[in-house]
Scaffold this active site. Structure first.
Site, PDB file in Angstrom:
ATOM      1  N   LYS A  34      22.122 -25.625   4.118  1.00 29.25           N
ATOM      2  CA  LYS A  34      23.323 -24.812   3.901  1.00 29.25           C
ATOM      3  C   LYS A  34      23.049 -23.350   4.316  1.00 29.25           C
ATOM      4  O   LYS A  34      21.884 -22.962   4.530  1.00 29.25           O
ATOM      5  CB  LYS A  34      23.742 -24.926   2.435  1.00 29.25           C
ATOM      6  CG  LYS A  34      24.172 -26.352   2.043  1.00 29.25           C
ATOM      7  CD  LYS A  34      24.561 -26.427   0.573  1.00 29.25           C
ATOM      8  CE  LYS A  34      25.106 -27.795   0.206  1.00 29.25           C
ATOM      9  NZ  LYS A  34      25.551 -27.847  -1.200  1.00 29.25           N
TER      10      LYS A  34
ATOM     11  N   TYR B 171      33.978 -32.357   2.187  1.00 32.81           N
ATOM     12  CA  TYR B 171      34.082 -32.238   0.729  1.00 32.81           C
ATOM     13  C   TYR B 171      35.460 -32.678   0.220  1.00 32.81           C
ATOM     14  O   TYR B 171      35.923 -32.165  -0.798  1.00 32.81           O
ATOM     15  CB  TYR B 171      33.777 -30.798   0.315  1.00 32.81           C
ATOM     16  CG  TYR B 171      32.293 -30.465   0.341  1.00 32.81           C
ATOM     17  CD1 TYR B 171      31.355 -31.278  -0.305  1.00 32.81           C
ATOM     18  CD2 TYR B 171      31.820 -29.334   0.996  1.00 32.81           C
ATOM     19  CE1 TYR B 171      29.991 -30.969  -0.284  1.00 32.81           C
ATOM     20  CE2 TYR B 171      30.456 -29.021   1.015  1.00 32.81           C
ATOM     21  CZ  TYR B 171      29.549 -29.854   0.364  1.00 32.81           C
ATOM     22  OH  TYR B 171      28.200 -29.551   0.371  1.00 32.81           O
TER      23      TYR B 171
ATOM     24  N   PHE C 260      35.788 -25.105  -8.345  1.00 38.18           N
ATOM     25  CA  PHE C 260      34.854 -24.372  -7.495  1.00 38.18           C
ATOM     26  C   PHE C 260      35.079 -24.619  -6.002  1.00 38.18           C
ATOM     27  O   PHE C 260      34.384 -24.037  -5.164  1.00 38.18           O
ATOM     28  CB  PHE C 260      33.407 -24.726  -7.858  1.00 38.18           C
ATOM     29  CG  PHE C 260      33.093 -26.200  -7.771  1.00 38.18           C
ATOM     30  CD1 PHE C 260      32.761 -26.794  -6.562  1.00 38.18           C
ATOM     31  CD2 PHE C 260      33.122 -26.991  -8.913  1.00 38.18           C
ATOM     32  CE1 PHE C 260      32.470 -28.146  -6.484  1.00 38.18           C
ATOM     33  CE2 PHE C 260      32.829 -28.344  -8.852  1.00 38.18           C
ATOM     34  CZ  PHE C 260      32.510 -28.919  -7.620  1.00 38.18           C
TER      35      PHE C 260
ATOM     36  N   ARG D 192      17.851 -38.199  -1.436  1.00 38.67           N
ATOM     37  CA  ARG D 192      18.481 -37.639  -2.652  1.00 38.67           C
ATOM     38  C   ARG D 192      17.405 -37.290  -3.689  1.00 38.67           C
ATOM     39  O   ARG D 192      17.499 -36.279  -4.375  1.00 38.67           O
ATOM     40  CB  ARG D 192      19.484 -38.631  -3.260  1.00 38.67           C
ATOM     41  CG  ARG D 192      20.776 -38.800  -2.505  1.00 38.67           C
ATOM     42  CD  ARG D 192      21.638 -37.556  -2.459  1.00 38.67           C
ATOM     43  NE  ARG D 192      22.157 -37.137  -3.750  1.00 38.67           N
ATOM     44  CZ  ARG D 192      23.180 -36.297  -3.906  1.00 38.67           C
ATOM     45  NH1 ARG D 192      23.803 -35.784  -2.848  1.00 38.67           N
ATOM     46  NH2 ARG D 192      23.584 -35.932  -5.104  1.00 38.67           N
TER      47      ARG D 192
ATOM     48  N   THR E 229      21.977 -31.852  -8.241  1.00 38.08           N
ATOM     49  CA  THR E 229      22.956 -30.903  -7.681  1.00 38.08           C
ATOM     50  C   THR E 229      22.787 -29.512  -8.281  1.00 38.08           C
ATOM     51  O   THR E 229      22.859 -28.503  -7.586  1.00 38.08           O
ATOM     52  CB  THR E 229      24.386 -31.402  -7.981  1.00 38.08           C
ATOM     53  OG1 THR E 229      24.546 -32.687  -7.397  1.00 38.08           O
ATOM     54  CG2 THR E 229      25.434 -30.452  -7.429  1.00 38.08           C
TER      55      THR E 229
ATOM     56  N   ARG F 148      15.664 -28.593  -4.121  1.00 43.20           N
ATOM     57  CA  ARG F 148      16.455 -27.676  -4.956  1.00 43.20           C
ATOM     58  C   ARG F 148      15.624 -27.116  -6.110  1.00 43.20           C
ATOM     59  O   ARG F 148      15.789 -25.961  -6.499  1.00 43.20           O
ATOM     60  CB  ARG F 148      17.710 -28.385  -5.460  1.00 43.20           C
ATOM     61  CG  ARG F 148      18.754 -28.592  -4.357  1.00 43.20           C
ATOM     62  CD  ARG F 148      19.859 -29.520  -4.786  1.00 43.20           C
ATOM     63  NE  ARG F 148      20.943 -29.598  -3.813  1.00 43.20           N
ATOM     64  CZ  ARG F 148      21.871 -30.540  -3.815  1.00 43.20           C
ATOM     65  NH1 ARG F 148      21.855 -31.492  -4.728  1.00 43.20           N
ATOM     66  NH2 ARG F 148      22.835 -30.537  -2.916  1.00 43.20           N
TER      67      ARG F 148
ATOM     68  N   ASN G  39      22.790 -23.985  -3.560  1.00 47.44           N
ATOM     69  CA  ASN G  39      21.747 -25.006  -3.755  1.00 47.44           C
ATOM     70  C   ASN G  39      21.088 -25.500  -2.472  1.00 47.44           C
ATOM     71  O   ASN G  39      20.536 -26.593  -2.412  1.00 47.44           O
ATOM     72  CB  ASN G  39      22.251 -26.148  -4.643  1.00 47.44           C
ATOM     73  CG  ASN G  39      23.430 -26.871  -4.064  1.00 47.44           C
ATOM     74  OD1 ASN G  39      23.900 -26.533  -2.980  1.00 47.44           O
ATOM     75  ND2 ASN G  39      23.911 -27.885  -4.763  1.00 47.44           N
TER      76      ASN G  39
ATOM     77  N   HIS H  44      22.297 -30.061   1.628  1.00 45.13           N
ATOM     78  CA  HIS H  44      23.165 -31.204   1.380  1.00 45.13           C
ATOM     79  C   HIS H  44      22.443 -32.473   1.801  1.00 45.13           C
ATOM     80  O   HIS H  44      21.746 -32.484   2.825  1.00 45.13           O
ATOM     81  CB  HIS H  44      24.468 -31.092   2.186  1.00 45.13           C
ATOM     82  CG  HIS H  44      25.198 -32.400   2.250  1.00 45.13           C
ATOM     83  ND1 HIS H  44      25.949 -32.877   1.193  1.00 45.13           N
ATOM     84  CD2 HIS H  44      25.250 -33.360   3.207  1.00 45.13           C
ATOM     85  CE1 HIS H  44      26.441 -34.072   1.512  1.00 45.13           C
ATOM     86  NE2 HIS H  44      26.034 -34.386   2.722  1.00 45.13           N
TER      87      HIS H  44
ATOM     88  N   GLU I 245      29.765 -39.204   7.103  1.00 43.75           N
ATOM     89  CA  GLU I 245      29.371 -37.807   7.355  1.00 43.75           C
ATOM     90  C   GLU I 245      28.697 -37.641   8.718  1.00 43.75           C
ATOM     91  O   GLU I 245      28.931 -36.651   9.414  1.00 43.75           O
ATOM     92  CB  GLU I 245      28.446 -37.326   6.228  1.00 43.75           C
ATOM     93  CG  GLU I 245      29.183 -37.192   4.903  1.00 43.75           C
ATOM     94  CD  GLU I 245      28.273 -36.894   3.714  1.00 43.75           C
ATOM     95  OE1 GLU I 245      27.051 -36.733   3.914  1.00 43.75           O
ATOM     96  OE2 GLU I 245      28.788 -36.821   2.584  1.00 43.75           O
TER      97      GLU I 245
END
Ligand SMILES: Nc1ncnc2c1ncn2[C@@H]1O[C@H](COP(=O)(O)OP(=O)(O)OP(=O)(O)O)[C@@H](O)[C@H]1O
Ligand SMILES: Nc1ccn([C@@H]2O[C@H](COP(=O)(O)OP(=O)(O)O)[C@@H](O)[C@H]2O)c(=O)n1
Ligand SMILES: [Mg+2]
Length: 161
Positions: free
Chosen positions: A20, A60, A68, A96, A102, A113, A123, A126, A137
């Site tokens: 990100k 998203y 948010f 993951r 998250t 993270r 964070n 992704h 995706e």
């Protein structure tokens, strides 16, 4: 010693990983790529881009009613993103686990993270959360021609049992 090598045949699982804007700005791309390489996954697509709003809103779409959401889109547009496709056995689930919770406050040390972030709104990374989500995706972020199939002769394409 007798060794048996099992070659995992066919195209194995793929996932979308994106560093990100905060991760790019903090120069974390190299360390993140290194973690996926070290784990034994294969990089089959990679690009730096300023994500367009239509891509982000599709990416998203399931969060669009969350309070948010406007901040999330602002965050994801605040600088370039490094989008990558990684391939390998069980890559969706394993990535993951490597990425962590998250909310970085809940993420274990040793996860990306958990090592590099402190707040859910920044964070760093992704990772697709299901095989079906990953396919959606990857299709959203990459053109088919941007993905490269390549063979390797190292340990990651065969497993010793
Ligand atoms: N309560 C919150 N406050 C601020 N930002 C949030 C909050 N919840 C989620 N986000 C942001 O929205 C993103 C998407 O949330 P999601 O539930 O999909 O988490 P994720 O699947 O771990 O993250 P990603 O989809 O980005 O990998 C989170 O990564 C985070 O940046
Ligand atoms: N309460 C939340 C939840 C998610 N988010 C953001 O939304 C992203 C996507 O949320 P998500 O539920 O798909 O979680 P991940 O898949 O990113 O772990 C998160 O990574 C955060 O960037 C947030 O800012 N605040
Ligand atoms: Mg998510």
């Amino acid at each position: 010693m007798k060794c048996l090598f099992i070659v995992i045949a066919g195209v194995s699982e793929r996932t979308l990983i994106a560093v990100k804007p905060d991760g790019v700005q903090r120069r974390l791309v190299g360390q993140i790529v290194q973690r996926f390489e070290q784990r034994g996954f294969k990089l089959v697509g990679m690009k730096l881009l300023q994500a367009r709003e239509d891509i982000l809103s599709q990416h998203y779409h399931d969060l669009h009613k969350k309070p948010f959401y406007p901040n999330l889109l602002r965050y994801m547009s605040s600088g370039p993103v490094v989008a990558m496709v990684w391939e390998g056995h069980n890559v969706v689930r394993t990535s993951r686990l490597m990425v962590g919770n998250t909310n970085p406050a809940e993420a274990y040390p040793g996860t990306i993270r958990g090592d590099y972030s402190v707040h859910i709104s920044r964070n760093v990374i992704h990772a697709s959360d299901s095989v079906e989500g990953a396919q959606r995706e990857i299709h959203l972020w990459f053109d088919r021609r941007e993905l490269v199939d390549w063979d390797c002769c190292d340990h990651s394409s065969s497993y010793q049992v």
